[in-house]
Scaffold this motif. Structure first.
Motif, PDB file in Angstrom:
ATOM      1  N   VAL A 187       0.856  -1.193   0.000  1.00 18.88           N
ATOM      2  CA  VAL A 187       0.000   0.000   0.000  1.00 18.88           C
ATOM      3  C   VAL A 187       0.885   1.234   0.000  1.00 18.88           C
ATOM      4  CG1 VAL A 187      -1.734   1.335   1.273  1.00 18.88           C
ATOM      5  CG2 VAL A 187      -1.865  -1.164   1.262  1.00 18.88           C
ATOM      6  N   ALA A 211       0.119   0.816  -9.519  1.00 19.25           N
ATOM      7  CA  ALA A 211      -0.979   0.303  -8.686  1.00 19.25           C
ATOM      8  C   ALA A 211      -1.956  -0.554  -9.476  1.00 19.25           C
ATOM      9  CB  ALA A 211      -1.725   1.469  -8.057  1.00 19.25           C
ATOM     10  N   VAL A 213      -4.885  -1.246  -7.745  1.00 20.47           N
ATOM     11  CA  VAL A 213      -6.120  -0.746  -7.142  1.00 20.47           C
ATOM     12  C   VAL A 213      -5.847   0.654  -6.600  1.00 20.47           C
ATOM     13  CG1 VAL A 213      -7.834  -1.138  -5.313  1.00 20.47           C
ATOM     14  CG2 VAL A 213      -6.716  -3.094  -6.399  1.00 20.47           C
ATOM     15  N   VAL A 215      -7.653   3.496  -4.156  1.00 21.75           N
ATOM     16  CA  VAL A 215      -8.737   3.814  -3.213  1.00 21.75           C
ATOM     17  C   VAL A 215      -8.716   5.335  -3.060  1.00 21.75           C
ATOM     18  CG1 VAL A 215      -9.600   3.455  -0.869  1.00 21.75           C
ATOM     19  CG2 VAL A 215      -8.412   1.594  -2.055  1.00 21.75           C
ATOM     20  N   THR A 254     -10.673  -1.936   3.763  1.00 17.95           N
ATOM     21  CA  THR A 254     -10.538  -2.117   2.307  1.00 17.95           C
ATOM     22  C   THR A 254      -9.063  -2.204   1.921  1.00 17.95           C
ATOM     23  OG1 THR A 254     -12.565  -0.868   1.981  1.00 17.95           O
ATOM     24  CG2 THR A 254     -11.148  -1.098   0.066  1.00 17.95           C
ATOM     25  N   LEU A 255      -8.243  -1.328   2.507  1.00 21.89           N
ATOM     26  CA  LEU A 255      -6.808  -1.348   2.196  1.00 21.89           C
ATOM     27  C   LEU A 255      -6.203  -2.694   2.600  1.00 21.89           C
ATOM     28  CD1 LEU A 255      -5.733   2.209   3.462  1.00 21.89           C
ATOM     29  CD2 LEU A 255      -6.366   1.521   1.136  1.00 21.89           C
ATOM     30  N   GLU A 258      -7.489  -5.594   0.220  1.00 24.24           N
ATOM     31  CA  GLU A 258      -6.916  -5.585  -1.136  1.00 24.24           C
ATOM     32  C   GLU A 258      -5.432  -5.964  -1.106  1.00 24.24           C
ATOM     33  OE1 GLU A 258      -8.521  -5.358  -3.881  1.00 24.24           O
ATOM     34  OE2 GLU A 258     -10.468  -4.796  -3.060  1.00 24.24           O
ATOM     35  N   ALA A 259      -4.696  -5.441  -0.127  1.00 28.45           N
ATOM     36  CA  ALA A 259      -3.266  -5.782  -0.053  1.00 28.45           C
ATOM     37  C   ALA A 259      -3.093  -7.252   0.306  1.00 28.45           C
ATOM     38  CB  ALA A 259      -2.563  -4.885   0.971  1.00 28.45           C
ATOM     39  N   TRP A 263      -2.649  -7.428  -4.065  1.00 23.99           N
ATOM     40  CA  TRP A 263      -2.618  -6.290  -4.990  1.00 23.99           C
ATOM     41  C   TRP A 263      -1.723  -5.157  -4.500  1.00 23.99           C
ATOM     42  CZ3 TRP A 263      -4.311  -8.128  -9.194  1.00 23.99           C
ATOM     43  CH2 TRP A 263      -5.437  -8.944  -9.263  1.00 23.99           C
ATOM     44  N   VAL A 265      -1.702  -1.366  -3.912  1.00 28.32           N
ATOM     45  CA  VAL A 265      -2.815  -0.448  -3.655  1.00 28.32           C
ATOM     46  C   VAL A 265      -2.296   0.961  -3.395  1.00 28.32           C
ATOM     47  CG1 VAL A 265      -4.836   0.001  -2.195  1.00 28.32           C
ATOM     48  CG2 VAL A 265      -4.033  -2.354  -2.518  1.00 28.32           C
ATOM     49  N   ARG A 267      -3.589   4.482  -1.947  1.00 31.98           N
ATOM     50  CA  ARG A 267      -4.657   5.206  -1.244  1.00 31.98           C
ATOM     51  C   ARG A 267      -4.426   6.667  -1.604  1.00 31.98           C
ATOM     52  NH1 ARG A 267      -8.632   7.261   0.725  1.00 31.98           N
ATOM     53  NH2 ARG A 267      -8.983   7.636   2.939  1.00 31.98           N
TER      54      ARG A 267
END
Ligand SMILES: C[S@@+](CC[C@H](N)C(=O)[O-])C[C@H]1O[C@@H](n2cnc3c(N)ncnc32)[C@H](O)[C@@H]1O
Length: 419
Positions: A187, A211, A213, A215, A254-255, A258-259, A263, A265, A267
């Motif tokens: 992240v 990235a 994803v 957010v 969510t973070l 996803e991580a 993934w 990510v 933010r």
């Protein structure tokens, strides 16, 4: 480590199609014999060593650099002329750069006979292996190596490698890993600045380019998302259905989710993650989960907001310090001096109570003040007034979020201040 070598196929035996094939070879722990001890050898020896090779130089004379590497034990130097195929025994790669064409040709032929790849420096673009111009580039999704074959023209190759590497470093290319990592992802908490995509940092953009994803917050520079590939997943936490903000705990979950799924990510936040941005909380949680996290600072609206209206938060003779405060608390603790700038974030709804508290605490009601709405965004507007008059003026013109409120003599520097 991957070496910078490329092996070219032969279209017919001994006649190389020198742009035909790319093959990175791993030299780590492998014997490389370099025949010749001049400047070309010295340069290449460095690269072979960087790749972890076990290097032997065979040459009656050598440059200082080669001699020093031998003296320090990093390479072996056999100080005599090339003595035939036995010198190449056990080599995974041979490099010949003696400056004497016939010797290089003999070395290359001996290497060929024992099926060892050979870089022949005196036969540019031919030989069974070629050295590429290459640059290593660090990206948020891991390191990359840009390697270019110049078709026998090393300067051309070096120029192209340098410019492509610079483009990658500048975020010009999609550098995503393209597959879910087997373990945990990563992240990056990226400060996106106050809204103008031009105020996103280069490091922030690089993280976005890596990235899978993103957010994204309501006040982040959302325009930049349009420049990302369409398969980058965007999770909008600024507005959930029904116009409710997603709760902070849900954003952090969510973070983590996803991580944990492997993934990379980003933010993407407005301003700076650590200025009233809850970046610290997010980082603590990700650290506790063992998820690799890094914070990319951003241009905070606390400084860039006033600046958008021509207000410096410090100015010689007017203010030597400034305080950034959320409107909700800390009001009793701020310095009440015209020469100390106060910057309020999230203050629009409580403007009247802020002013009442400041004046009741002893702040000069005549202090110049300003509200900068939508700084560095479409529809930016600045409203100025004396502190005591600010709530009424703000109400009359219909001030709305997002806005920063600035109080202090520095406001007089702004072209919007007419006295
Ligand atoms: C939750 S805080 C986040 C601050 C952010 N971390 C920063 O460093 O700018 C949100 C507040 O920042 C201010 N803000 C953010 N972007 C702004 C902009 N473009 N113009 C004016 N104020 C802004 C407003 O006061 C808004 O209510």
């Amino acid at each position: 480590m991957t070496s910078d070598l490329i092996a070219g196929p032969t279209t017919s035996r001994g006649e190389a199609d020198d742009l035909g094939l790319d093959l990175a070879v791993l030299l780590s722990g492998r014997r490389v014999v370099c025949v010749g001890g001049g400047a070309v050898t010295a340069r290449r020896v460095r690269r072979f060593l960087d790749a972890g090779a076990l290097v032997e130089v065979i040459s009656p004379v050598a440059t200082d650099e080669v001699a020093e590497l031998a003296a320090s034990g990093e390479i072996r130097w056999t100080a005599r002329p090339y003595a035939g195929p036995a010198d190449l025994a056990g080599a995974w790669l041979v490099h010949t750069a003696t400056g004497v064409r016939s010797v290089d040709a003999a070395v290359a032929a001996d290497a060929e006979a024992q099926r060892t790849f050979c870089v022949d420096a005196s036969a540019a673009g031919r030989g069974s292996a070629h050295v590429l111009a290459s640059r290593r580039v660090e990206t948020a999704a891991g390191p990359l190596r840009v390697a270019v074959h110049g078709g026998g023209d090393p300067r051309r190759a070096a120029g192209v490698a340098a410019s492509v590497a610079a483009e990658v470093a500048a975020g010009a290319h999609d550098v995503r890993a393209r597959r879910r990592r087997a373990g945990v992802g990563w992240v990056a908490l990226v400060g996106g600045g106050p809204g103008d995509p031009g105020l996103l940092t280069l490091a922030g953009w690089q993280a976005l380019r890596a990235a899978d994803v993103v957010v994204v917050d309501r006040l982040a520079p959302r325009e930049v998302l349009a420049a990302l590939p369409s398969d980058v997943r965007i999770i909008d936490v600024g507005k959930a259905p029904g116009n409710h903000l997603m709760r902070q705990e849900d954003i952090t979950e969510t973070l983590v989710r996803e991580a944990r799924a492997g993934w990379g990510v980003v933010r993407l936040k407005g301003g700076d993650p650590y200025v009233l941005g809850r970046g610290g909380e997010e980082r603590e949680r990700l650290d506790a989960e063992g998820i690799p996290v890094r914070v990319v600072p951003g241009v905070t609206s606390a400084i860039a907001g006033p600046a958008a209206a021509g207000i410096p938060v410090t100015h010689r003779g007017l203010a030597d310090g400034f305080t950034v405060v959320s409107a909700h608390d800390q009001l009793g603790a701020v310095p009440l001096r015209r020469d100390h700038t106060l910057v309020f974030l999230m203050g629009v709804a409580r403007l009247a109570s802020i002013v009442t508290t400041l004046v009741a605490g002893g702040h000069d009601p005549e202090t110049p003040a300003a509200i900068v709405e939508r700084a560095h965004r479409q529809g930016q507007r600045t409203t100025v007034a004396r502190l005591a008059d600010l709530p009424a003026v703000a109400e009359r013109v219909g001030v709305q979020n997002p806005a920063v409120i600035v109080v202090g003599d520095v406001v007089t520097v702004s072209p919007h201040w007419a006295g």
